[in-house]
Design an enzyme around this catalytic site. Structure first.
Site, mmCIF file in Angstrom:
data_model
loop_
_atom_site.group_PDB
_atom_site.id
_atom_site.type_symbol
_atom_site.label_atom_id
_atom_site.label_comp_id
_atom_site.label_asym_id
_atom_site.label_seq_id
_atom_site.Cartn_x
_atom_site.Cartn_y
_atom_site.Cartn_z
ATOM 1 N N MET A 153 8.998 4.317 16.456
ATOM 2 C CA MET A 153 9.066 3.385 17.309
ATOM 3 C C MET A 153 7.474 2.970 17.606
ATOM 4 O O MET A 153 7.058 2.941 18.676
ATOM 5 C CB MET A 153 9.781 3.364 18.484
ATOM 6 C CG MET A 153 9.982 2.452 19.495
ATOM 7 S SD MET A 153 10.054 0.719 18.594
ATOM 8 C CE MET A 153 11.824 0.887 18.156
ATOM 9 N N GLY A 154 6.883 2.968 16.529
ATOM 10 C CA GLY A 154 5.172 2.328 16.835
ATOM 11 C C GLY A 154 5.251 1.067 16.541
ATOM 12 O O GLY A 154 6.242 0.162 16.813
ATOM 13 N N THR A 230 9.296 1.890 3.969
ATOM 14 C CA THR A 230 8.141 1.319 3.861
ATOM 15 C C THR A 230 7.168 2.156 4.258
ATOM 16 O O THR A 230 5.962 1.858 4.663
ATOM 17 C CB THR A 230 7.841 -0.094 4.318
ATOM 18 O OG1 THR A 230 8.223 0.092 5.762
ATOM 19 C CG2 THR A 230 8.748 -1.118 3.583
ATOM 20 N N GLU A 261 3.750 9.001 -6.815
ATOM 21 C CA GLU A 261 3.285 7.665 -7.056
ATOM 22 C C GLU A 261 1.980 7.578 -8.125
ATOM 23 O O GLU A 261 1.143 8.355 -8.048
ATOM 24 C CB GLU A 261 2.752 6.688 -5.836
ATOM 25 C CG GLU A 261 3.895 6.624 -4.757
ATOM 26 C CD GLU A 261 3.855 5.856 -3.597
ATOM 27 O OE1 GLU A 261 4.535 5.469 -2.983
ATOM 28 O OE2 GLU A 261 2.438 5.669 -3.353
ATOM 29 N N HIS A 280 4.514 0.079 -3.542
ATOM 30 C CA HIS A 280 3.728 0.556 -2.364
ATOM 31 C C HIS A 280 2.747 -0.834 -2.123
ATOM 32 O O HIS A 280 1.442 -0.434 -1.933
ATOM 33 C CB HIS A 280 2.826 1.879 -2.658
ATOM 34 C CG HIS A 280 2.356 2.542 -1.194
ATOM 35 N ND1 HIS A 280 2.402 3.897 -1.240
ATOM 36 C CD2 HIS A 280 1.993 2.003 -0.154
ATOM 37 C CE1 HIS A 280 2.109 4.107 0.087
ATOM 38 N NE2 HIS A 280 1.881 3.110 0.597
#
Length: 314
Positions: A153-154, A230, A261, A280
């Site tokens: 919860m940023g 994300t 990646e 990304h």
């Protein structure tokens, strides 16, 4: 002073940096895969502008004059902080510069997964849009009336929460403790996973969070639910995710990040019809880049003047 941007940067980003940087800062732009040129350019640089390619101890060893690793973004998992500390190299990041972009991208991926946007686009282009796969139709759904669970919860999660609430979703969240000013209802992680129709990840990748969403937790998610990531690919056990998408309980996943990646073209995730993918780029907008250029330029000024750096983390 010399700064090296280690990234395949767009002309717009390079121009924004060149406009923002002090006149006495020379900028070199090096693509991530060009190791030979990176070794040449970093050898006399004082600042490394870092995006995604890992800043390892070996790369730091190539830069005897380096004084600052400036992360373009927030996450620090790609920087060897211990090696930087040992060399006395400052590390700074940019909290807040990409908040809007990442929140909007998370919402876009969520909507694409629920509404079958990628499949319907392809079907329409192929002349099959007015007779779509009926199995796809049965997989579609709305945000309204669903329960959206946010893991973390940023600042980004708060924006996603407000957007989903505006679309008449119910909001749950999990964090280390309930936050009095947070939108939504707090749940322990396992309870949130069992209760949510959509789960969106908003956590940094640390030793404590690596593999947080593993096989057992994926299996315990609500049947027909959607996973959105994300944040960082390492938060999720990818082989277990593939099984949960093939056999249930997941309806779909929407992923901007991967454990490795660039993602391997042979990854089974890429072959699944119920996955929406992006490379990304949640953070990557001209607006984010302009804000990032301003912070990078200010820290170059501060470094030259011997002043405290913005957002120094090491």
């Amino acid at each position: 002073m010399k700064a090296v941007l280690h990234y395949r940067a767009s002309p717009g980003f390079v121009a924004a940096l060149e406009r923002a940087l002090p006149e006495d800062v020379a900028l070199a732009v090096v693509e991530e895969r060009d190791d030979a040129r990176f070794a040449r350019e970093i050898a006399d640089a004082q600042v490394l502008l870092h995006c995604l390619e890992p800043v390892t101890a070996a790369r730091l060893a190539l830069a005897p004059q380096l004084a600052l690793v400036q992360k373009i973004g927030v996450g620090l998992n790609t920087i060897d902080l211990d090696a930087a500390r040992a060399r006395g190299i400052a590390v700074a990041n940019m909290p807040g510069t990409n908040t809007s972009a990442v929140a909007e991208h998370a919402l876009a991926l969520l909507l694409a997964a629920l509404r079958g946007v990628c499949d319907l686009d392809a079907a329409t282009r192929a002349g099959r849009g007015w007779s779509p796969d009926l199995a796809l139709v049965d997989r579609l759904g709305e945000v309204a009336g669903r329960t959206v669970g946010l893991v973390g919860m940023g600042a980004v999660a708060r924006r996603v929460a407000r957007a989903c609430a505006a679309l008449d979703a119910r909001i749950l969240y999990t964090a280390t403790a309930p936050k009095p000013d947070a939108p939504g209802e707090w749940r322990a992680l396992d309870a949130l996973l069992a209760e949510s129709d959509v789960v969106s990840l908003h956590l940094p990748l640390t030793d404590a969070t690596r593999g947080l969403i593993g096989a057992a937790r994926l299996a315990a998610m609500k049947p027909g639910s959607v996973l959105v990531n994300t944040a960082r690919g390492g938060l999720v056990d990818e082989p277990a995710l593939v099984r949960a998408l093939e056999r249930g309980p997941l309806r779909a996943a929407a992923l901007d990040v991967f454990a490795h990646e660039p993602v391997d073209p042979a990854s089974p995730l890429l072959a699944l019809p119920n996955v929406v993918l992006a490379p990304h780029v949640a953070w990557l907008t001209p607006e984010t880049l302009a804000r990032s250029a301003a912070v990078a330029a200010e820290n170059c000024r501060r470094l030259a003047a011997g002043l405290p750096l913005l957002h120094r983390v090491a």
